[in-house]
Design a protein around this motif. Structure first.
Motif, PDB file in Angstrom:
ATOM      1  N   CYS A  11       0.831  -1.203   0.000  1.00 30.05           N
ATOM      2  CA  CYS A  11       0.000   0.000   0.000  1.00 30.05           C
ATOM      3  C   CYS A  11       0.870   1.260   0.000  1.00 30.05           C
ATOM      4  O   CYS A  11       1.859   1.348   0.720  1.00 30.05           O
ATOM      5  CB  CYS A  11      -0.916   0.000   1.220  1.00 30.05           C
ATOM      6  SG  CYS A  11      -1.908   1.491   1.310  1.00 30.05           S
ATOM      7  N   CYS A  13      -0.459   4.341   0.587  1.00 31.81           N
ATOM      8  CA  CYS A  13      -1.150   5.464   1.234  1.00 31.81           C
ATOM      9  C   CYS A  13      -0.281   6.069   2.341  1.00 31.81           C
ATOM     10  O   CYS A  13       0.641   5.433   2.840  1.00 31.81           O
ATOM     11  CB  CYS A  13      -2.516   5.035   1.764  1.00 31.81           C
ATOM     12  SG  CYS A  13      -2.500   4.303   3.404  1.00 31.81           S
ATOM     13  N   CYS A  16      -0.073   4.077   5.698  1.00 31.30           N
ATOM     14  CA  CYS A  16       0.797   2.900   5.673  1.00 31.30           C
ATOM     15  C   CYS A  16       2.264   3.309   5.533  1.00 31.30           C
ATOM     16  O   CYS A  16       3.150   2.669   6.107  1.00 31.30           O
ATOM     17  CB  CYS A  16       0.391   1.964   4.539  1.00 31.30           C
ATOM     18  SG  CYS A  16      -1.192   1.138   4.833  1.00 31.30           S
ATOM     19  N   HIS A  28      -5.443  -2.430   5.054  1.00 33.88           N
ATOM     20  CA  HIS A  28      -4.928  -2.284   3.690  1.00 33.88           C
ATOM     21  C   HIS A  28      -4.104  -3.503   3.283  1.00 33.88           C
ATOM     22  O   HIS A  28      -4.169  -3.954   2.145  1.00 33.88           O
ATOM     23  CB  HIS A  28      -4.107  -1.002   3.567  1.00 33.88           C
ATOM     24  CG  HIS A  28      -4.957   0.238   3.678  1.00 33.88           C
ATOM     25  ND1 HIS A  28      -4.443   1.509   3.637  1.00 33.88           N
ATOM     26  CD2 HIS A  28      -6.304   0.369   3.830  1.00 33.88           C
ATOM     27  CE1 HIS A  28      -5.431   2.379   3.762  1.00 33.88           C
ATOM     28  NE2 HIS A  28      -6.559   1.708   3.884  1.00 33.88           N
ATOM     29  N   ILE A  65      -3.964   2.652  -2.585  1.00 32.76           N
ATOM     30  CA  ILE A  65      -3.937   1.494  -1.694  1.00 32.76           C
ATOM     31  C   ILE A  65      -3.685   0.208  -2.478  1.00 32.76           C
ATOM     32  O   ILE A  65      -2.872  -0.625  -2.077  1.00 32.76           O
ATOM     33  CB  ILE A  65      -5.272   1.380  -0.917  1.00 32.76           C
ATOM     34  CG1 ILE A  65      -5.449   2.567   0.028  1.00 32.76           C
ATOM     35  CG2 ILE A  65      -5.342   0.075  -0.142  1.00 32.76           C
ATOM     36  CD1 ILE A  65      -6.867   2.733   0.570  1.00 32.76           C
TER      37      ILE A  65
HETATM   38 ZN   LIG Z   1      -2.565   1.993   3.261  1.00 31.94          ZN
END
Ligand SMILES: [Zn+2]
Length: 108
Positions: A11, A13, A16, A28, A65
């Protein structure tokens, strides 16, 4: 030799990347683990379904993600809305005269 399993997408994002919320990181990672075991159409349908909840992330966020393109997620959503017509591999659906209205059905 056995075929190598598909690599699990990491992931991208912000949560994360910075590991600021373990629950989100786990969620995720779980999404991406599941995605690694699905076929390509199943991947876009699953992510499309994730995009439809009341607190659903945006397509851009889901793309970050899952690694799927936002356009792929939109396509999956259109296919879900159309009742998942049987899509043979390599066959393109004809872009008919307007897509059916998307139902606002929330699934648990
Ligand atoms: Zn994430």
């Amino acid at each position: 030799m056995t075929p190598e399993p598909v690599a699990v997408h990491q992931c991208g994002c912000l949560v994360c990347q910075a590991s600021t919320d373990p629950a989100i990181v786990r969620q995720h990672a779980g999404i991406n683990l599941l995605l690694s075991r699905l076929t390509e159409p199943q991947r876009r349908w699953y992510v499309a379904s994730l995009s439809q909840g009341p607190h659903a992330p945006s397509d851009r966020q889901l793309a970050r993600i899952t690694g799927l393109h936002p356009e792929t997620i939109r396509r999956g959503r259109a296919e879900l809305a159309a009742g998942l017509p049987d899509l043979a591999a390599g066959r393109q659906r004809q872009p008919g005269g307007g897509r059916p209205a998307a139902e606002k059905k929330i699934r648990p």
